[in-house]
Design an enzyme around this catalytic site. Structure first.
Site, PDB file in Angstrom:
ATOM      1  N   LYS A 106       0.828  -1.209   0.000  1.00 30.72           N
ATOM      2  CA  LYS A 106       0.000   0.000   0.000  1.00 30.72           C
ATOM      3  C   LYS A 106       0.858   1.254   0.000  1.00 30.72           C
ATOM      4  CE  LYS A 106      -4.319  -1.586   2.076  1.00 30.72           C
ATOM      5  NZ  LYS A 106      -5.350  -1.312   3.071  1.00 30.72           N
ATOM      6  N   LYS A 188      -4.508 -10.073  -6.165  1.00 37.46           N
ATOM      7  CA  LYS A 188      -5.816 -10.395  -5.582  1.00 37.46           C
ATOM      8  C   LYS A 188      -6.886  -9.390  -6.038  1.00 37.46           C
ATOM      9  CE  LYS A 188      -5.914  -7.831  -1.306  1.00 37.46           C
ATOM     10  NZ  LYS A 188      -6.472  -7.708   0.005  1.00 37.46           N
ATOM     11  N   LYS A 191     -10.627  -4.063  -3.427  1.00 45.17           N
ATOM     12  CA  LYS A 191     -11.597  -2.968  -3.359  1.00 45.17           C
ATOM     13  C   LYS A 191     -11.032  -1.671  -3.918  1.00 45.17           C
ATOM     14  CE  LYS A 191     -13.399  -3.599   1.175  1.00 45.17           C
ATOM     15  NZ  LYS A 191     -12.566  -2.904   2.102  1.00 45.17           N
TER      16      LYS A 191
HETATM   17  P1  AMP Z   1     -10.510  -5.609   3.105  1.00 40.18           P
HETATM   18  O1  AMP Z   1     -10.998  -5.674   1.677  1.00 40.18           O
HETATM   19  O2  AMP Z   1      -9.027  -5.394   3.186  1.00 40.18           O
HETATM   20  O3  AMP Z   1     -11.323  -4.685   3.982  1.00 40.18           O
HETATM   21  O4  AMP Z   1     -10.702  -7.096   3.683  1.00 40.18           O
HETATM   22  C1  AMP Z   1     -11.890  -7.573   4.257  1.00 40.18           C
HETATM   23  C2  AMP Z   1     -11.875  -9.085   4.335  1.00 40.18           C
HETATM   24  O5  AMP Z   1     -12.016  -9.646   3.022  1.00 40.18           O
HETATM   25  C3  AMP Z   1     -10.584  -9.678   4.910  1.00 40.18           C
HETATM   26  O6  AMP Z   1     -10.906 -10.817   5.691  1.00 40.18           O
HETATM   27  C4  AMP Z   1      -9.812 -10.088   3.689  1.00 40.18           C
HETATM   28  O7  AMP Z   1      -8.923 -11.149   3.952  1.00 40.18           O
HETATM   29  C5  AMP Z   1     -10.937 -10.545   2.741  1.00 40.18           C
HETATM   30  N1  AMP Z   1     -10.544 -10.359   1.345  1.00 40.18           N
HETATM   31  C6  AMP Z   1     -10.199  -9.181   0.749  1.00 40.18           C
HETATM   32  N2  AMP Z   1      -9.894  -9.380  -0.554  1.00 40.18           N
HETATM   33  C7  AMP Z   1     -10.030 -10.720  -0.778  1.00 40.18           C
HETATM   34  C8  AMP Z   1      -9.852 -11.560  -1.931  1.00 40.18           C
HETATM   35  N3  AMP Z   1      -9.460 -11.061  -3.102  1.00 40.18           N
HETATM   36  N4  AMP Z   1     -10.100 -12.891  -1.796  1.00 40.18           N
HETATM   37  C9  AMP Z   1     -10.513 -13.409  -0.606  1.00 40.18           C
HETATM   38  N5  AMP Z   1     -10.697 -12.669   0.514  1.00 40.18           N
HETATM   39  C10 AMP Z   1     -10.469 -11.341   0.445  1.00 40.18           C
END
Ligand code: AMP
Length: 320
Positions: A106, A188, A191
């Site tokens: 990041k 990956k 968002k």
């Molecule tokens: P965040 O998007 O960083 O707020 O992550 C929220 C949750 O979603 C966390 O538990 C991450 O590990 C999961 N997560 C985020 N992106 C992925 C992805 N591409 N595949 C699987 N899990 C994800």
């Protein structure tokens, strides 16, 4: 917790939220809207307010039940930042935080404007976990390193002061722990991706979903075969198909023997749209008012537990 920023996508849903729904059967769960994590990078205030309610409604539409579980907004429970500060001073080390791969990724993206908060993010996350005596933290595999840090901080604190924190385990799904980007299967699904072609958003319209799936990158060859090493793009699409349809990878491979990518993508779009239309129907039936009410009562319930733990911590280090 999930950050109320960017576009919630099918990776968040399959990697994190579906596990949460299942865990409610066995555990007393706390699900958080981690807004303080979101502000570690620049946010638009109007958008942020909207996203907090949107994410609450996504939790509810996915099947998180506020009668069983606590759903709350991180910034309404001030113990999170208080404990983060205490951990910063007692147990966290700059050398540990420098190793965090998410910070490295990041901070490259945000260049000169990297906030101190972004560097300290994993300590706040440790506070989120340790305040609630968590047995288990359900995450996608990008968060394992952060949960490991939370374990280390808990052990260090317990060792340096007195036994205060439960050392938590993490739980990742075998399949779905890392859904990759539709535009680049080596990264990956995210968002905060630069291009919307990267993700399938939970609030994307049917036309957009269909277009994104049909345009998703594929590998060389034409076989529908699961092989992460040599066919990462199609393997990722097979994972999504499998998780949404309940068919196993083997069953999908068999079903598409002799078919090309076009047929497979067409059917993946059908399966995804079926899921999305049900999900979005439930989502649209929840009002902002309902979401606000659930967050207000969730904060009270969370605070009851968090404030007890913080008193214990303050006693342990001699503040009270
Ligand atoms: P965040 O998007 O960083 O707020 O992550 C929220 C949750 O979603 C966390 O538990 C991450 O590990 C999961 N997560 C985020 N992106 C992925 C992805 N591409 N595949 C699987 N899990 C994800």
């Amino acid at each position: 917790g999930i950050q109320p920023s960017g576009h919630l996508h099918i990776g968040n849903y399959l990697g994190a939220i579906t596990q949460w729904v299942d865990l409610q059967k066995e555990y007393d769960c706390f699900f958080c809207i981690v807004d303080y994590h979101a502000i570690t990078v620049k946010q638009n205030p109007e958008e942020l307010r909207k996203k907090i309610l949107e994410l609450t409604k996504i939790y509810l539409a996915a099947g998180i039940d506020p009668k069983k579980s606590v759903i709350f907004q991180q910034s309404l429970v001030s113990e999170h930042t208080e404990l983060a500060w205490i951990l910063n001073c007692t147990s966290a080390r700059v050398s540990d935080l420098k190793k965090m791969t998410q910070f490295k990724d990041k901070s490259l993206k945000h260049g000169e404007n990297v906030s101190v908060g972004l560097f300290d993010y994993p300590v706040l996350m440790a506070a989120d976990i340790l305040l609630y005596n968590a047995d288990l933290v359900p995450v996608g595999d990008d968060q394992i390193q952060h949960v490991e840090l939370a374990r280390d901080l808990a052990k260090r604190f317990n060792n340096d002061f007195q036994d205060t924190f439960k050392v938590p385990d993490y739980k990742v799904r075998k399949e779905g722990a890392r859904i990759m980007g539709l535009d680049d299967p080596s990264k990956k699904m995210s968002k905060s991706a630069d291009s919307p072609a990267n993700f399938l958003g939970l609030t994307d319209s049917p036309e957009v979903i269909k277009r994104k799936i049909m345009r998703a990158v594929t590998d060389s060859g034409s076989e529908i075969k699961y092989d992460r090493q040599n066919k990462p793009a199609i393997s990722n699409l097979i994972s999504i198909y499998s998780l949404l349809s309940g068919l196993s990878v083997k069953e999908i491979e068999k079903k598409y023997l002799g078919h090309g990518y076009g047929d497979f993508k067409h059917d993946l779009a059908v399966v995804t749209l079926e899921f999305m239309s049900e999900f979005q129907k439930r989502y649209s039936m929840i009002s902002d008012k309902q979401a606000e009410k659930i967050l207000a009562s969730g904060a009270k319930r969370a605070k009851l537990v968090a404030s007890q733990k913080l008193i214990q911590v303050k006693k342990a280090i001699g503040l009270i």
